[in-house]
Design an enzyme around this catalytic site. Structure first.
Site: not given
Length: 256
Positions: A89, A116, A154, A169
Site C-alpha cells: 500500500p 502485518e 495484455r 483499452d
C-alpha cells in the site's frame, strides 16, 4: 517475458494465471511465470517465515532471511537485469503507463507479502520498486501481483487475439474507454446508437473518440488536466459537453 512471484500461496497464483489472457500468454510462451515460496527457505522445521513485531502491536511481520533467499531463487529464474517489485500500500500507484514500462522489460520479480507486513530491512536492501494497486488493504499481495501480471500480459506483442484490442483499452491513450454495444439492436426499449449501425467508419471513429473524451471529462476529469488536446479533440469534447447539458436541461423540464 520471464517473471516470478514470491508468494506463500503459489497454488493461488498459478491457478489464477492459468485462465484467460494470462493463460493464453503462458501457453503461447509469450509469458513465463515461476512461483517461489519463502517457506522453502525457512531455517526451522516449522518453515517459519514470520515473527512478532519489535515494539509490540498486532499481527506478525515477515522475516528478512526467508524472503531474501526466496528472492535470490526467483532472480535466478529471470534475466539478470530484472527488477524486484514489492506490492505494498505504500508503493507508487500502478497504472497503464507502469504496465507498459514493465512490459518493455525482459522480466521482473513480484513479491507478494502477507501478515502485518515485512521487515523494512528487506525492502531497503532487496527491493527495486514498490507498487500499489489502490488505496485499500488486502489480505496479501497475491491479488495485486495477479493484477500487475494481467495488465502487463495484455500489452505484450501477440498475446491478445485481436491486435487492435490493447490500443483500444481504457487508459491506453490516457482516456477512459467509450461505451460498447452488441446484438440485439434494441434491449428493453433502448436502441444502440444509430451511428454504430451506419457503416460509416469515420463517423463511428469520431463517435467513439467523443464518448471516450466525454466519459473521461465526466468521470475522471483529473486525467484531462495536463493533457494537450488537439483541435479535433477539443471540438469533439465541446460537442459532448453541449449535448450532455442539453439532455440534462430536457430531463429537468420533462413532465414528472
Amino acid at each position: 517475458m520471464q517473471t516470478a512471484v514470491v508468494t506463500l500461496f503459489p497454488d493461488v497464483v498459478e491457478a489464477a494465471l492459468a485462465a484467460g489472457v494470462t493463460g493464453r500468454a503462458l501457453r503461447d510462451l509469450k509469458l513465463h511465470c515461476a512461483t517461489v515460496n519463502p517457506r522453502d527457505f525457512a531455517d526451522d522445521r516449522h518453515n517459519t517465515v514470520d515473527d512478532r513485531p519489535f515494539g509490540g502491536g498486532p499481527g506478525m511481520v515477515m522475516m528478512v532471511d526467508p524472503l531474501k533467499r526466496a528472492v535470490g531463487a526467483a532472480k535466478a529464474l529471470v534475466p539478470e537485469s530484472a527488477p524486484v517489485v514489492f506490492l505494498t500500500p505504500q508503493g507508487e500507484r500502478f497504472d497503464q503507463r507502469i504496465a507498459a514500462d514493465l512490459a518493455a522489460l525482459p522480466g521482473f520479480v513480484l513479491v507478494a507479502a502477507r501478515y502485518e507486513g515485512v521487515d523494512e530491512r528487506f525492502v531497503a536492501t532487496q527491493v527495486d520498486r514498490e507498487l500499489s494497486i489502490g488505496d485499500y488493504v488486502l489480505s496479501g499481495g497475491e491479488l495485486a501481483a495477479l493484477v500487475v501480471l494481467d495488465a502487463v500480459a495484455r500489452v505484450l506483442p501477440g498475446v491478445l487475439g485481436n491486435p487492435e484490442s490493447a490500443p483500444a483499452d481504457s487508459y491506453m491513450d490516457d482516456l477512459l474507454d467509450c461505451p460498447h454495444y452488441t446484438r440485439p439492436e434494441v434491449v428493453d426499449g433502448v436502441s444502440a446508437p444509430s451511428v454504430l449501425l451506419s457503416g460509416d467508419h469515420g463517423a463511428v471513429a469520431d463517435w467513439r473518440r467523443r464518448e471516450a473524451l466525454g466519459r473521461t471529462w465526466q468521470r475522471r476529469p483529473d486525467m484531462l488536466l495536463d493533457r494537450d488536446l488537439t483541435a479535433a479533440d477539443r471540438t469533439l469534447l465541446a460537442d459532448y459537453i453541449v449535448k450532455t447539458r442539453l439532455n440534462t436541461l430536457e430531463d429537468a423540464h420533462a413532465p414528472q
